[in-house]
Design a protein around this motif. Sequence first.
Motif, PDB file in Angstrom:
ATOM      1  N   ASP A   1       0.848  -1.188   0.000  1.00  0.00           N
ATOM      2  CA  ASP A   1       0.000   0.000   0.000  1.00  0.00           C
ATOM      3  C   ASP A   1       0.882   1.236   0.000  1.00  0.00           C
ATOM      4  O   ASP A   1       1.400   1.631   1.047  1.00  0.00           O
ATOM      5  CB  ASP A   1      -0.905   0.001   1.232  1.00  0.00           C
ATOM      6  CG  ASP A   1      -1.888   1.164   1.250  1.00  0.00           C
ATOM      7  OD1 ASP A   1      -1.768   2.063   0.392  1.00  0.00           O
ATOM      8  OD2 ASP A   1      -2.775   1.177   2.124  1.00  0.00           O
ATOM      9  N   PRO A   2       1.091   1.883  -1.148  1.00  0.00           N
ATOM     10  CA  PRO A   2       1.967   3.056  -1.217  1.00  0.00           C
ATOM     11  C   PRO A   2       1.536   4.207  -0.310  1.00  0.00           C
ATOM     12  O   PRO A   2       2.340   5.101  -0.027  1.00  0.00           O
ATOM     13  CB  PRO A   2       1.901   3.462  -2.696  1.00  0.00           C
ATOM     14  CG  PRO A   2       1.503   2.220  -3.418  1.00  0.00           C
ATOM     15  CD  PRO A   2       0.594   1.486  -2.472  1.00  0.00           C
ATOM     16  N   GLU A   3       0.276   4.192   0.168  1.00  0.00           N
ATOM     17  CA  GLU A   3      -0.206   5.245   1.055  1.00  0.00           C
ATOM     18  C   GLU A   3       0.057   4.928   2.525  1.00  0.00           C
ATOM     19  O   GLU A   3      -0.269   5.734   3.399  1.00  0.00           O
ATOM     20  CB  GLU A   3      -1.701   5.465   0.835  1.00  0.00           C
ATOM     21  CG  GLU A   3      -2.045   5.974  -0.562  1.00  0.00           C
ATOM     22  CD  GLU A   3      -3.533   6.230  -0.726  1.00  0.00           C
ATOM     23  OE1 GLU A   3      -4.312   5.800   0.162  1.00  0.00           O
ATOM     24  OE2 GLU A   3      -3.906   6.858  -1.726  1.00  0.00           O
ATOM     25  N   PHE A   4       0.648   3.771   2.803  1.00  0.00           N
ATOM     26  CA  PHE A   4       0.830   3.325   4.189  1.00  0.00           C
ATOM     27  C   PHE A   4       1.560   4.355   5.044  1.00  0.00           C
ATOM     28  O   PHE A   4       1.071   4.758   6.108  1.00  0.00           O
ATOM     29  CB  PHE A   4       1.593   1.993   4.207  1.00  0.00           C
ATOM     30  CG  PHE A   4       2.125   1.608   5.568  1.00  0.00           C
ATOM     31  CD1 PHE A   4       1.266   1.149   6.548  1.00  0.00           C
ATOM     32  CD2 PHE A   4       3.484   1.713   5.860  1.00  0.00           C
ATOM     33  CE1 PHE A   4       1.745   0.798   7.808  1.00  0.00           C
ATOM     34  CE2 PHE A   4       3.969   1.368   7.098  1.00  0.00           C
ATOM     35  CZ  PHE A   4       3.101   0.906   8.076  1.00  0.00           C
ATOM     36  N   ALA A   5       2.725   4.817   4.599  1.00  0.00           N
ATOM     37  CA  ALA A   5       3.523   5.747   5.402  1.00  0.00           C
ATOM     38  C   ALA A   5       2.764   7.045   5.650  1.00  0.00           C
ATOM     39  O   ALA A   5       2.778   7.585   6.770  1.00  0.00           O
ATOM     40  CB  ALA A   5       4.861   6.030   4.716  1.00  0.00           C
ATOM     41  N   GLY A   6       2.095   7.555   4.632  1.00  0.00           N
ATOM     42  CA  GLY A   6       1.371   8.808   4.773  1.00  0.00           C
ATOM     43  C   GLY A   6       0.163   8.710   5.680  1.00  0.00           C
ATOM     44  O   GLY A   6      -0.274   9.722   6.254  1.00  0.00           O
ATOM     45  N   LEU A   7      -0.393   7.516   5.835  1.00  0.00           N
ATOM     46  CA  LEU A   7      -1.551   7.324   6.702  1.00  0.00           C
ATOM     47  C   LEU A   7      -1.159   7.169   8.167  1.00  0.00           C
ATOM     48  O   LEU A   7      -2.004   7.316   9.053  1.00  0.00           O
ATOM     49  CB  LEU A   7      -2.342   6.090   6.254  1.00  0.00           C
ATOM     50  CG  LEU A   7      -3.157   6.261   4.971  1.00  0.00           C
ATOM     51  CD1 LEU A   7      -3.670   4.911   4.489  1.00  0.00           C
ATOM     52  CD2 LEU A   7      -4.315   7.225   5.196  1.00  0.00           C
ATOM     53  N   ALA A   8       0.108   6.839   8.436  1.00  0.00           N
ATOM     54  CA  ALA A   8       0.577   6.727   9.815  1.00  0.00           C
ATOM     55  C   ALA A   8       0.776   8.111  10.412  1.00  0.00           C
ATOM     56  O   ALA A   8       0.934   9.109   9.704  1.00  0.00           O
ATOM     57  CB  ALA A   8       1.882   5.941   9.860  1.00  0.00           C
ATOM     58  N   LYS A   9       0.768   8.183  11.726  1.00  0.00           N
ATOM     59  CA  LYS A   9       1.027   9.458  12.404  1.00  0.00           C
ATOM     60  C   LYS A   9       2.497   9.828  12.317  1.00  0.00           C
ATOM     61  O   LYS A   9       2.851  10.983  12.059  1.00  0.00           O
ATOM     62  CB  LYS A   9       0.594   9.360  13.866  1.00  0.00           C
ATOM     63  CG  LYS A   9       0.805  10.641  14.656  1.00  0.00           C
ATOM     64  CD  LYS A   9       0.326  10.490  16.090  1.00  0.00           C
ATOM     65  CE  LYS A   9       0.542  11.772  16.876  1.00  0.00           C
ATOM     66  NZ  LYS A   9       0.080  11.634  18.292  1.00  0.00           N
ATOM     67  N   GLU A  10       3.379   8.828  12.512  1.00  0.00           N
ATOM     68  CA  GLU A  10       4.819   9.079  12.529  1.00  0.00           C
ATOM     69  C   GLU A  10       5.552   7.749  12.557  1.00  0.00           C
ATOM     70  O   GLU A  10       4.974   6.708  12.868  1.00  0.00           O
ATOM     71  CB  GLU A  10       5.210   9.906  13.758  1.00  0.00           C
ATOM     72  CG  GLU A  10       4.875   9.210  15.074  1.00  0.00           C
ATOM     73  CD  GLU A  10       5.012  10.092  16.296  1.00  0.00           C
ATOM     74  OE1 GLU A  10       5.651  11.152  16.203  1.00  0.00           O
ATOM     75  OE2 GLU A  10       4.482   9.705  17.365  1.00  0.00           O
ATOM     76  N   LEU A  11       6.840   7.810  12.254  1.00  0.00           N
ATOM     77  CA  LEU A  11       7.748   6.672  12.385  1.00  0.00           C
ATOM     78  C   LEU A  11       8.806   7.029  13.413  1.00  0.00           C
ATOM     79  O   LEU A  11       9.473   8.061  13.310  1.00  0.00           O
ATOM     80  CB  LEU A  11       8.420   6.354  11.047  1.00  0.00           C
ATOM     81  CG  LEU A  11       9.589   5.358  11.103  1.00  0.00           C
ATOM     82  CD1 LEU A  11       9.103   3.974  11.516  1.00  0.00           C
ATOM     83  CD2 LEU A  11      10.314   5.301   9.755  1.00  0.00           C
ATOM     84  N   VAL A  12       8.952   6.169  14.417  1.00  0.00           N
ATOM     85  CA  VAL A  12       9.996   6.315  15.439  1.00  0.00           C
ATOM     86  C   VAL A  12      10.871   5.080  15.359  1.00  0.00           C
ATOM     87  O   VAL A  12      10.359   3.960  15.454  1.00  0.00           O
ATOM     88  CB  VAL A  12       9.354   6.441  16.842  1.00  0.00           C
ATOM     89  CG1 VAL A  12      10.422   6.433  17.917  1.00  0.00           C
ATOM     90  CG2 VAL A  12       8.497   7.689  16.930  1.00  0.00           C
ATOM     91  N   PHE A  13      12.163   5.254  15.156  1.00  0.00           N
ATOM     92  CA  PHE A  13      12.996   4.056  15.002  1.00  0.00           C
ATOM     93  C   PHE A  13      14.347   4.178  15.690  1.00  0.00           C
ATOM     94  O   PHE A  13      14.886   5.265  15.842  1.00  0.00           O
ATOM     95  CB  PHE A  13      13.188   3.708  13.524  1.00  0.00           C
ATOM     96  CG  PHE A  13      14.163   4.579  12.763  1.00  0.00           C
ATOM     97  CD1 PHE A  13      15.484   4.168  12.566  1.00  0.00           C
ATOM     98  CD2 PHE A  13      13.761   5.782  12.215  1.00  0.00           C
ATOM     99  CE1 PHE A  13      16.377   4.946  11.852  1.00  0.00           C
ATOM    100  CE2 PHE A  13      14.644   6.575  11.491  1.00  0.00           C
ATOM    101  CZ  PHE A  13      15.958   6.157  11.306  1.00  0.00           C
TER     102      PHE A  13
END
Length: 355
Positions: free
Chosen positions: A177-189
């Motif tokens: 799903d190419p929209e996956f990252a944009g639908l998340a609030k944020e990435l913490v790694f």
Amino acid sequence: MRKLIAGLLLATCLPCWSQTKRKIIIDQDAAGPGGTDQQSMLLLIQSPQTEVLGITVVTGDQWLNDEVAHTLRMLELIGRMDIPVASGAEFPLVRRKQETEHWEQGYGSIAWLGAWTPRFYHPPDQLGEMPEGVPTAKAAEEDAAHFLVRMVRKFPNQVTIYEGGPMTNLALAISIDPEFAGLAKELVFMGGSFNPRTDDPEFANAPTHEFNLWFDPEAAHIVLAASWKRIVCTPVDISVKTRLTAGLIDRIKASDSPAARYIGKYARLRGNYNYLWDELAAAAWLDPSLITKKETRFMDVDLDRGAGYGNTLSWTEQDKPKTQAQPVEVQDDLDLEKFYNLFVDLLSAQTPPKN
């Protein structure tokens, strides 16, 4: 009385907005028992401010089957089997063990190979040692990548993705799903290494080498180029300022909570380099005031198959290349005592009830 004191301490150490549940998915190479992978998950589960939607597991520090079993057993021991566990990628997208061994012949040995480390190696379809006991529970039928996609679509712009291992599951979710990252609030790694101040030979000799990005560099490249609203990085540079000590373990063991009993039995000290890698990334998300210095960098991973394959690449705004590199908030320094207190208080407290 100990339970009351731990609860009071926990209430005072968290910011005033902590009672609002924050949705999070934990993506982790969940080696165990104990250790940084399990301990970071425990911090997030133990916090009264979080709603852990699920744990997705990826091969990294151990093989996938081992990690899933250790995670399920940890959840059984603390009474939180309501949290689903989804199995993810068993192998990196491109990198393979035999190719890595050939690479080492030309460029030198790697200190930590995770599941491929010779002294710990066993076939991926076999279960390693389970000193805490084999779990009776099973992982979810849904795979990690589809679980990730389903959750961010169910709760658009609300879900933090916490990444404590290689990024293979996230790269697969983006591919689905190419929209996956944009639908998340944020990435913490937790990952990446720039110029750590340390005499640890693993990083003194190779300052931009870091296992999580190195193990699956193609996946990391896909993830770091995706259109996240916000990316926060806990790199080696700040992680090596932390230590798990016998004193911290003893403070936690003074409690009789399920998490404290787990830590007391399975926390492991490894010589002089007991860094709290993933725990710091988790704690800093819970309480951002732990971080006293940060900067914005643009990050990628070296995909050339030469000596730097898998190493961290980074630039400032002024010198970044014309690529899809995204801005990343990189943590540089911390309030160490405040971090240790939060670490102890959360792992000493009684486990919050099911969401």
